[in-house]
Design an enzyme around this catalytic site. Structure first.
Site, PDB file in Angstrom:
ATOM      1  N   GLY A 150      -3.056  12.217   3.978  1.00  0.00           N
ATOM      2  CA  GLY A 150      -4.248  12.381   4.811  1.00  0.00           C
ATOM      3  C   GLY A 150      -4.032  11.739   6.168  1.00  0.00           C
ATOM      4  N   ARG A 151      -5.111  11.372   6.828  1.00  0.00           N
ATOM      5  CA  ARG A 151      -4.988  10.774   8.174  1.00  0.00           C
ATOM      6  C   ARG A 151      -4.041   9.583   8.171  1.00  0.00           C
ATOM      7  NH1 ARG A 151     -10.736  12.201   8.341  1.00  0.00           N
ATOM      8  NH2 ARG A 151     -10.938  10.708   6.647  1.00  0.00           N
ATOM      9  N   ILE A 152      -4.230   8.685   7.218  1.00  0.00           N
ATOM     10  CA  ILE A 152      -3.440   7.442   7.210  1.00  0.00           C
ATOM     11  C   ILE A 152      -1.985   7.741   6.845  1.00  0.00           C
ATOM     12  CG2 ILE A 152      -3.129   5.232   6.015  1.00  0.00           C
ATOM     13  CD1 ILE A 152      -6.245   5.068   5.916  1.00  0.00           C
ATOM     14  N   ARG A 172      -2.286  16.543  -3.455  1.00  0.00           N
ATOM     15  CA  ARG A 172      -2.835  17.566  -4.358  1.00  0.00           C
ATOM     16  C   ARG A 172      -2.333  18.945  -3.955  1.00  0.00           C
ATOM     17  NH1 ARG A 172      -8.822  15.253  -3.774  1.00  0.00           N
ATOM     18  NH2 ARG A 172      -7.949  15.096  -1.676  1.00  0.00           N
ATOM     19  N   ILE A 227      -1.435   0.336   0.380  1.00  0.00           N
ATOM     20  CA  ILE A 227      -2.452  -0.034   1.382  1.00  0.00           C
ATOM     21  C   ILE A 227      -3.720   0.791   1.149  1.00  0.00           C
ATOM     22  CG2 ILE A 227      -1.034  -0.920   3.262  1.00  0.00           C
ATOM     23  CD1 ILE A 227      -2.060   2.725   3.184  1.00  0.00           C
ATOM     24  N   ARG A 229      -5.858   1.711  -2.488  1.00  0.00           N
ATOM     25  CA  ARG A 229      -6.776   1.054  -3.426  1.00  0.00           C
ATOM     26  C   ARG A 229      -5.943   0.503  -4.577  1.00  0.00           C
ATOM     27  NH1 ARG A 229     -10.027   0.911  -0.086  1.00  0.00           N
ATOM     28  NH2 ARG A 229     -12.206   1.608  -0.047  1.00  0.00           N
ATOM     29  N   ASP A 253      -1.652  -4.693  -0.116  1.00  0.00           N
ATOM     30  CA  ASP A 253      -2.852  -5.163   0.596  1.00  0.00           C
ATOM     31  C   ASP A 253      -4.093  -5.005  -0.284  1.00  0.00           C
ATOM     32  OD1 ASP A 253      -5.064  -4.093   3.143  1.00  0.00           O
ATOM     33  OD2 ASP A 253      -4.260  -6.133   2.962  1.00  0.00           O
ATOM     34  N   GLU A 258      -9.940  -7.328  -6.966  1.00  0.00           N
ATOM     35  CA  GLU A 258     -10.079  -8.224  -5.809  1.00  0.00           C
ATOM     36  C   GLU A 258     -11.349  -9.079  -5.930  1.00  0.00           C
ATOM     37  OE1 GLU A 258     -10.055  -5.594  -2.442  1.00  0.00           O
ATOM     38  OE2 GLU A 258      -8.154  -4.729  -3.030  1.00  0.00           O
ATOM     39  N   HIS A 276      -6.490  -7.452   1.507  1.00  0.00           N
ATOM     40  CA  HIS A 276      -7.260  -6.242   1.851  1.00  0.00           C
ATOM     41  C   HIS A 276      -7.739  -6.315   3.303  1.00  0.00           C
ATOM     42  CE1 HIS A 276     -10.013  -2.898   0.103  1.00  0.00           C
ATOM     43  NE2 HIS A 276      -9.619  -2.619   1.331  1.00  0.00           N
TER      44      HIS A 276
HETATM   45  C1  8YV Z   1     -13.033  -1.567   4.369  1.00  0.00           C
HETATM   46  C2  8YV Z   1     -11.335  -0.294   3.194  1.00  0.00           C
HETATM   47  O1  8YV Z   1     -13.028  -1.531   5.724  1.00  0.00           O
HETATM   48  O2  8YV Z   1     -12.057   1.192   4.844  1.00  0.00           O
HETATM   49  C3  8YV Z   1     -11.863   1.001   3.641  1.00  0.00           C
HETATM   50  O3  8YV Z   1     -12.040   1.841   2.770  1.00  0.00           O
HETATM   51  O4  8YV Z   1     -10.608  -0.349   2.288  1.00  0.00           O
HETATM   52  C4  8YV Z   1     -11.655  -1.537   3.850  1.00  0.00           C
HETATM   53  O5  8YV Z   1     -10.717  -1.845   4.817  1.00  0.00           O
HETATM   54  C5  8YV Z   1     -13.644  -2.777   3.792  1.00  0.00           C
HETATM   55  O6  8YV Z   1     -13.831  -2.476   2.487  1.00  0.00           O
HETATM   56  C6  8YV Z   1     -14.946  -3.154   4.449  1.00  0.00           C
HETATM   57  O7  8YV Z   1     -15.483  -4.238   3.751  1.00  0.00           O
END
Ligand code: 8YV
Length: 310
Positions: A150-152, A172, A227, A229, A253, A258, A276
């Site tokens: 995706g974007r990231i 996918r 980076i 979930r 990360d 968490e 995170h």
């Molecule tokens: C959030 C994140 O910014 O953007 C997300 O989905 O994983 C985090 O970096 C963070 O959860 C905000 O509290």
């Protein structure tokens, strides 16, 4: 009469202050259940974040709810189906944090491969007076496998191209607009990667995708970076793979529970861990806050939402 808005999870202080100036803001962290219940029938907007959980049951306690605005790009904690069933819109903050997350992903890849954290400890523990630091692993020119384009994922691939890395991805479906190699099977992607970068969104559909067999496929010279979930990685399988030298290292990360980080992932010179923080820069958090405010404003104004979830 100010609209009643419920803050359901951590938000930056500046955003909380701005929300409380614009709306009648109720902060769940400061209220008893009875106090929340007393205003529940008047709450039209809930503000939450990328880690929080918003369940169908919680949504049902807010009969006037019309919008859930997520401070974060990930919204896997929100029961979007339940929101839609209740006629509640959901927004998030995509795009504005892409560069930060991709930057940290590259930083983690370099840090774990070149053992930068361990090297600093080596100096601080006077190791350099006794010997040179251990040789480490090269990054440039190596094979990078990206799970989730995706974007990231695309931003990481763009950066990795500048490191002359060979890039392939699993997702996918293939994105025909991209020129990087598409490998649909994750195990095959891992087998053909020196670095496996996890960029897949959280949720049931990606739970523990990185399991023992994928880690075995990544192999003894392979390094995992996550980076996205913590839920996308079988954390116990990762720990076992590190303890048994099935893989060479990991940079994380995000974690399964968490802020709990297993001791087995700490104090290892082939594991780099960060709290995170991928999107946690002043610039990006301001932009994320701006998007939250714009979405809430748009809802109350009856104009199209800026960044509704897909
Ligand atoms: C959030 C994140 O910014 O953007 C997300 O989905 O994983 C985090 O970096 C963070 O959860 C905000 O509290």
């Amino acid at each position: 009469m100010k609209q009643k808005v419920l803050k359901q999870a951590y938000l930056p202080d500046a955003l909380t202050t701005e929300l409380s100036q614009r709306y009648d803001l109720y902060d769940m962290a400061l209220l008893t259940d009875a106090e929340v219940q007393a205003v529940a029938s008047e709450i039209t907007v809930v503000i939450t974040n990328g880690e929080a959980v918003v369940t169908r049951e919680f949504i049902s306690t807010l009969p006037a709810l019309k919008l859930i605005a997520v401070f974060g790009v990930g919204y896997d904690g929100v029961d979007v189906a339940a929101a839609r069933d209740a006629g509640v819109d959901v927004t998030h903050t995509p795009g504005v944090l892409t560069d930060d997350v991709a930057d940290l992903a590259m930083g983690l890849m370099l840090a774990v491969s070149r053992k930068i954290v361990a090297a600093q400890k080596f100096i601080e523990q006077a190791g350099w007076h006794k010997s040179g630091f251990q040789w480490t692993r090269k990054v440039s020119g190596k094979r990078l496998g990206i799970l989730g384009m995706g974007r990231i994922g695309q931003a990481i691939a763009k950066r990795a191209t500048a490191f002359d890395m060979e890039i392939a991805y699993s997702d996918r479906q293939q994105n025909n607009a991209l020129t990087w190699e598409f490998i649909p099977d994750l195990q095959t992607l891992a087998q053909n990667s020196d670095f496996l970068m996890v960029c897949a969104p959280g949720g049931e559909g990606t739970k523990a995708l990185i399991n023992q067999s994928v880690l075995e496929a990544l192999g003894a010279e392979g390094i995992l970076i996550n980076i996205s979930r913590g839920s996308v990685v079988d954390e116990q399988a990762l720990i076992a793979a590190l303890e048994n030298n099935i893989i060479a290292g990991a940079a994380l990360d995000v974690f399964a529970h968490e802020p709990l980080v297993p001791a087995s992932l700490q104090q290892r010179d082939n594991v780099v861990i960060t709290p995170h923080m991928a999107s946690a820069t002043w610039e990006t958090r301001r932009e994320m806050s701006r998007l939250v405010l714009e979405n809430v404003e748009a809802w109350f104004a009856g104009t199209p939402l800026v960044t509704p979830v897909p």
